[in-house]
Design a protein around this motif. Structure first.
Motif, PDB file in Angstrom:
ATOM      1  N   SER A  24       0.823  -1.211   0.000  1.00 22.10           N
ATOM      2  CA  SER A  24       0.000   0.000   0.000  1.00 22.10           C
ATOM      3  C   SER A  24       0.856   1.260   0.000  1.00 22.10           C
ATOM      4  CB  SER A  24      -0.924   0.009   1.225  1.00 22.10           C
ATOM      5  OG  SER A  24      -1.854  -1.034   1.168  1.00 22.10           O
ATOM      6  N   LEU A  25       1.886   1.261   0.833  1.00 21.62           N
ATOM      7  CA  LEU A  25       2.748   2.442   0.936  1.00 21.62           C
ATOM      8  C   LEU A  25       3.604   2.618  -0.311  1.00 21.62           C
ATOM      9  CD1 LEU A  25       3.851   2.157   4.678  1.00 21.62           C
ATOM     10  CD2 LEU A  25       2.241   3.783   3.699  1.00 21.62           C
ATOM     11  N   ALA A 198      -8.831   3.922   7.517  1.00 28.41           N
ATOM     12  CA  ALA A 198      -7.397   3.801   7.790  1.00 28.41           C
ATOM     13  C   ALA A 198      -6.587   3.882   6.497  1.00 28.41           C
ATOM     14  CB  ALA A 198      -7.111   2.487   8.507  1.00 28.41           C
ATOM     15  N   TYR A 199      -7.140   3.364   5.390  1.00 25.72           N
ATOM     16  CA  TYR A 199      -6.419   3.415   4.122  1.00 25.72           C
ATOM     17  C   TYR A 199      -6.393   4.830   3.551  1.00 25.72           C
ATOM     18  CZ  TYR A 199      -6.074  -1.631   4.107  1.00 25.72           C
ATOM     19  OH  TYR A 199      -5.759  -2.930   4.438  1.00 25.72           O
ATOM     20  N   ASP A 270      -3.754  -2.088   9.530  1.00 27.66           N
ATOM     21  CA  ASP A 270      -3.675  -3.498   9.895  1.00 27.66           C
ATOM     22  C   ASP A 270      -2.775  -3.790  11.089  1.00 27.66           C
ATOM     23  OD1 ASP A 270      -5.512  -4.069   7.996  1.00 27.66           O
ATOM     24  OD2 ASP A 270      -4.125  -4.904   6.536  1.00 27.66           O
ATOM     25  N   VAL A 271      -2.152  -2.753  11.670  1.00 23.62           N
ATOM     26  CA  VAL A 271      -1.455  -2.974  12.950  1.00 23.62           C
ATOM     27  C   VAL A 271      -2.475  -3.293  14.048  1.00 23.62           C
ATOM     28  CG1 VAL A 271       0.555  -1.557  12.371  1.00 23.62           C
ATOM     29  CG2 VAL A 271      -1.394  -0.506  13.546  1.00 23.62           C
ATOM     30  N   SER A 308     -14.440  -3.001   9.435  1.00 28.59           N
ATOM     31  CA  SER A 308     -14.690  -1.912   8.487  1.00 28.59           C
ATOM     32  C   SER A 308     -13.423  -1.148   8.137  1.00 28.59           C
ATOM     33  CB  SER A 308     -15.756  -0.953   9.028  1.00 28.59           C
ATOM     34  OG  SER A 308     -15.401  -0.475  10.309  1.00 28.59           O
ATOM     35  N   ASP A 309     -12.463  -1.079   9.069  1.00 27.39           N
ATOM     36  CA  ASP A 309     -11.203  -0.384   8.810  1.00 27.39           C
ATOM     37  C   ASP A 309     -10.058  -1.318   8.443  1.00 27.39           C
ATOM     38  OD1 ASP A 309     -11.811   2.270   8.909  1.00 27.39           O
ATOM     39  OD2 ASP A 309     -11.275   2.554  11.014  1.00 27.39           O
ATOM     40  N   THR A 310     -10.265  -2.646   8.605  1.00 27.85           N
ATOM     41  CA  THR A 310      -9.162  -3.584   8.380  1.00 27.85           C
ATOM     42  C   THR A 310      -9.610  -4.803   7.560  1.00 27.85           C
ATOM     43  OG1 THR A 310      -9.651  -4.592  10.538  1.00 27.85           O
ATOM     44  CG2 THR A 310      -7.903  -2.922  10.475  1.00 27.85           C
ATOM     45  N   PRO A 311     -10.210  -4.591   6.385  1.00 25.32           N
ATOM     46  CA  PRO A 311     -10.768  -5.714   5.627  1.00 25.32           C
ATOM     47  C   PRO A 311      -9.721  -6.728   5.155  1.00 25.32           C
ATOM     48  CG  PRO A 311     -10.751  -3.722   4.294  1.00 25.32           C
ATOM     49  CD  PRO A 311     -10.424  -3.303   5.698  1.00 25.32           C
ATOM     50  N   ASP A 312      -8.478  -6.284   4.929  1.00 25.85           N
ATOM     51  CA  ASP A 312      -7.456  -7.211   4.433  1.00 25.85           C
ATOM     52  C   ASP A 312      -7.087  -8.284   5.460  1.00 25.85           C
ATOM     53  OD1 ASP A 312      -7.337  -6.106   1.942  1.00 25.85           O
ATOM     54  OD2 ASP A 312      -5.496  -4.964   2.278  1.00 25.85           O
ATOM     55  N   LEU A 313      -7.475  -8.078   6.710  1.00 29.37           N
ATOM     56  CA  LEU A 313      -7.184  -9.071   7.746  1.00 29.37           C
ATOM     57  C   LEU A 313      -8.225 -10.189   7.787  1.00 29.37           C
ATOM     58  CD1 LEU A 313      -6.072  -6.752  10.708  1.00 29.37           C
ATOM     59  CD2 LEU A 313      -4.611  -8.035   9.131  1.00 29.37           C
TER      60      LEU A 313
END
Length: 424
Positions: A24-25, A198-199, A270-271, A308-313
């Motif tokens: 992402s970064l 968060a993204y 994702d932290v 909702s803020d960490t869907p990749d997890l």
């Protein structure tokens, strides 16, 4: 198609690893560097299919990128050159959305953007319509609102844009990234709750590093007209990738793992994985100046999580739910259905093959943990996160085979080499 059987990790005690940089970064830094007036350095970029596809796409519109040891030197080009080329972006949803916005600033003839069949199924309409309101000339070549598309030279203007908050945050990030390049900047109004904020915060944080400020008030983002400044930007370890390895002690019911280059205070959403596994019973130790240690003994406890803020997890947490005591409720992420595959349906389908009781929800799943797993060949749906999450479960249960294991190249080409390290 290749099939890889994962061997159970019978004697694991502890290991220390240094993981690759954030996808992402890296992609956000590439866009900011491409728009900066001068030469930027991206230090420790992630080398993966997605980042290389975006890098090649930028080179196709006139951005000069030199590769040195562990550094990409990016000479910005504004406006981008629309050279009549066809530009392939594989299944890189983030890169495609960022690149569509960037190319809309271009001068010249046109570019055509296309990818794998799945990328052509992923919705682009909110971004395309927003860019058209800004006077971008975008033509959908097959189906309205989807790739492939052709972008012709236009003269973008500043307009107030409204977007629903429950769509992909990548649309918002893509517009914010080009916001400072518009004559009077850009205002984006968010309707309803903003998912995956968060993204978006990750995007605005990198923009700030490159000298561009983004204001946020309740339901509005505002970017004033300004210039990206050439920057040396070091990419930190990928928190999403780290989740697979941090989950290992909980999946096995024992052991200790250290991620040496993990930043627990990162802006990466994702932290939060550390919070989630702490609730499941893991012991977390923050190391100085960087790093985290996760240790565990026993059986993880089922929990309820809003993703909702960490869907990749979601895939990693599905695996943890499968080995946990009781039920694990994962919800709040309906946009998972529009990723590299419908990740909700994919995880539910493959867990059921293994004998896990799973209830599919519109925005997640309810997983009932078990000790009795069946053997199965896991369909990865050409989705890197499906492959990596089930590989971790394969460290516990014999007979788990991963179909199309090569799909991990999208974000972590050396994933299987890292898995081998676990066996000593």
């Amino acid at each position: 198609m290749n099939i890889k059987e994962v061997k159970p990790l019978k004697y694991f005690e502890k290991i220390s690893l240094k993981l690759p940089a954030s996808k992402s970064l890296t992609q956000r830094a590439l866009i900011c560097s491409a728009l900066a007036q001068g030469v930027s350095q991206i230090i420790n970029p992630l080398i993966s299919e997605d980042t290389l596809l975006l890098k090649d796409a930028l080179k196709a519109i006139g951005v000069n990128i030199k590769e040195k040891e562990n550094i990409w030197e990016v000479e910005g080009r504004f406006p981008p050159l629309l050279s009549g080329k066809k530009i392939y972006l594989g299944n890189n949803g983030t890169g495609a959305r960022f690149f569509i916005a960037l190319a809309s600033l271009g001068k010249g003839s046109y570019v055509e953007i296309y990818g794998k069949p799945r990328l052509h199924e992923r919705p682009m309409d909110p971004l395309i319509e927003s860019l058209r309101k800004l006077s971008s000339h975008i033509e959908c070549l097959e189906k309205e609102g989807f790739l492939p598309i052709r972008i012709k030279e236009g003269k973008l203007v500043s307009q107030k844009i409204s977007l629903p908050g429950n769509i992909s945050s990548q649309f918002i990030s893509a517009l914010l990234l080009i916001g400072p390049c518009l004559p009077n900047g850009l205002e984006i109004f968010i309707e309803g709750q903003l998912l995956s904020k968060a993204y978006v915060d990750l995007t605005t944080n990198i923009m700030k590093t490159y000298g561009v400020e983004v204001e946020f008030f309740e339901n509005k983002f505002k970017v004033s007209p300004s210039f990206y400044k050439p920057t040396s930007y070091e990419v930190e370890a990928d928190a999403s990738t780290a989740s697979y390895f941090l989950a290992i002690p909980l999946v096995l019911g024992r052991g200790e793992i250290i991620i040496e280059n993990y930043n627990p205070f990162s802006k990466q959403g994702d932290v939060k994985f550390l919070e989630y596994i702490k609730k499941m019973g893991a012991k977390i130790e923050i190391l100085n100046p960087l790093g985290v240690k996760v240790s565990f003994e026993g059986i993880p406890q089922g929990i309820e999580i809003d993703l909702s803020d960490t869907p990749d997890l979601f895939p990693t947490l599905c695996i943890l739910g499968a080995v946990a005591e009781g039920k694990t409720v994962l919800k709040g992420a309906p946009h998972l259905r529009y990723k590299e595959t419908d990740r909700i349906k994919a995880m539910v389908t493959e867990l059921r093959k293994l004998g896990v009781k799973v209830e599919e929800l519109p925005d997640g799943a309810i997983i009932e943990g078990t000790k009795e797993f069946k053997s199965a060949i896991i369909n990865t749906y050409d989705d890197h996160r499906i492959a990596m999450s089930f590989a971790i479960l394969g460290l516990k249960k014999e007979g788990i085979k991963i179909e199309n294991p090569e799909c991990v190249v999208k974000s972590f080409p050396e994933f299987w080499k890292y898995i081998e390290k676990l066996y000593g």
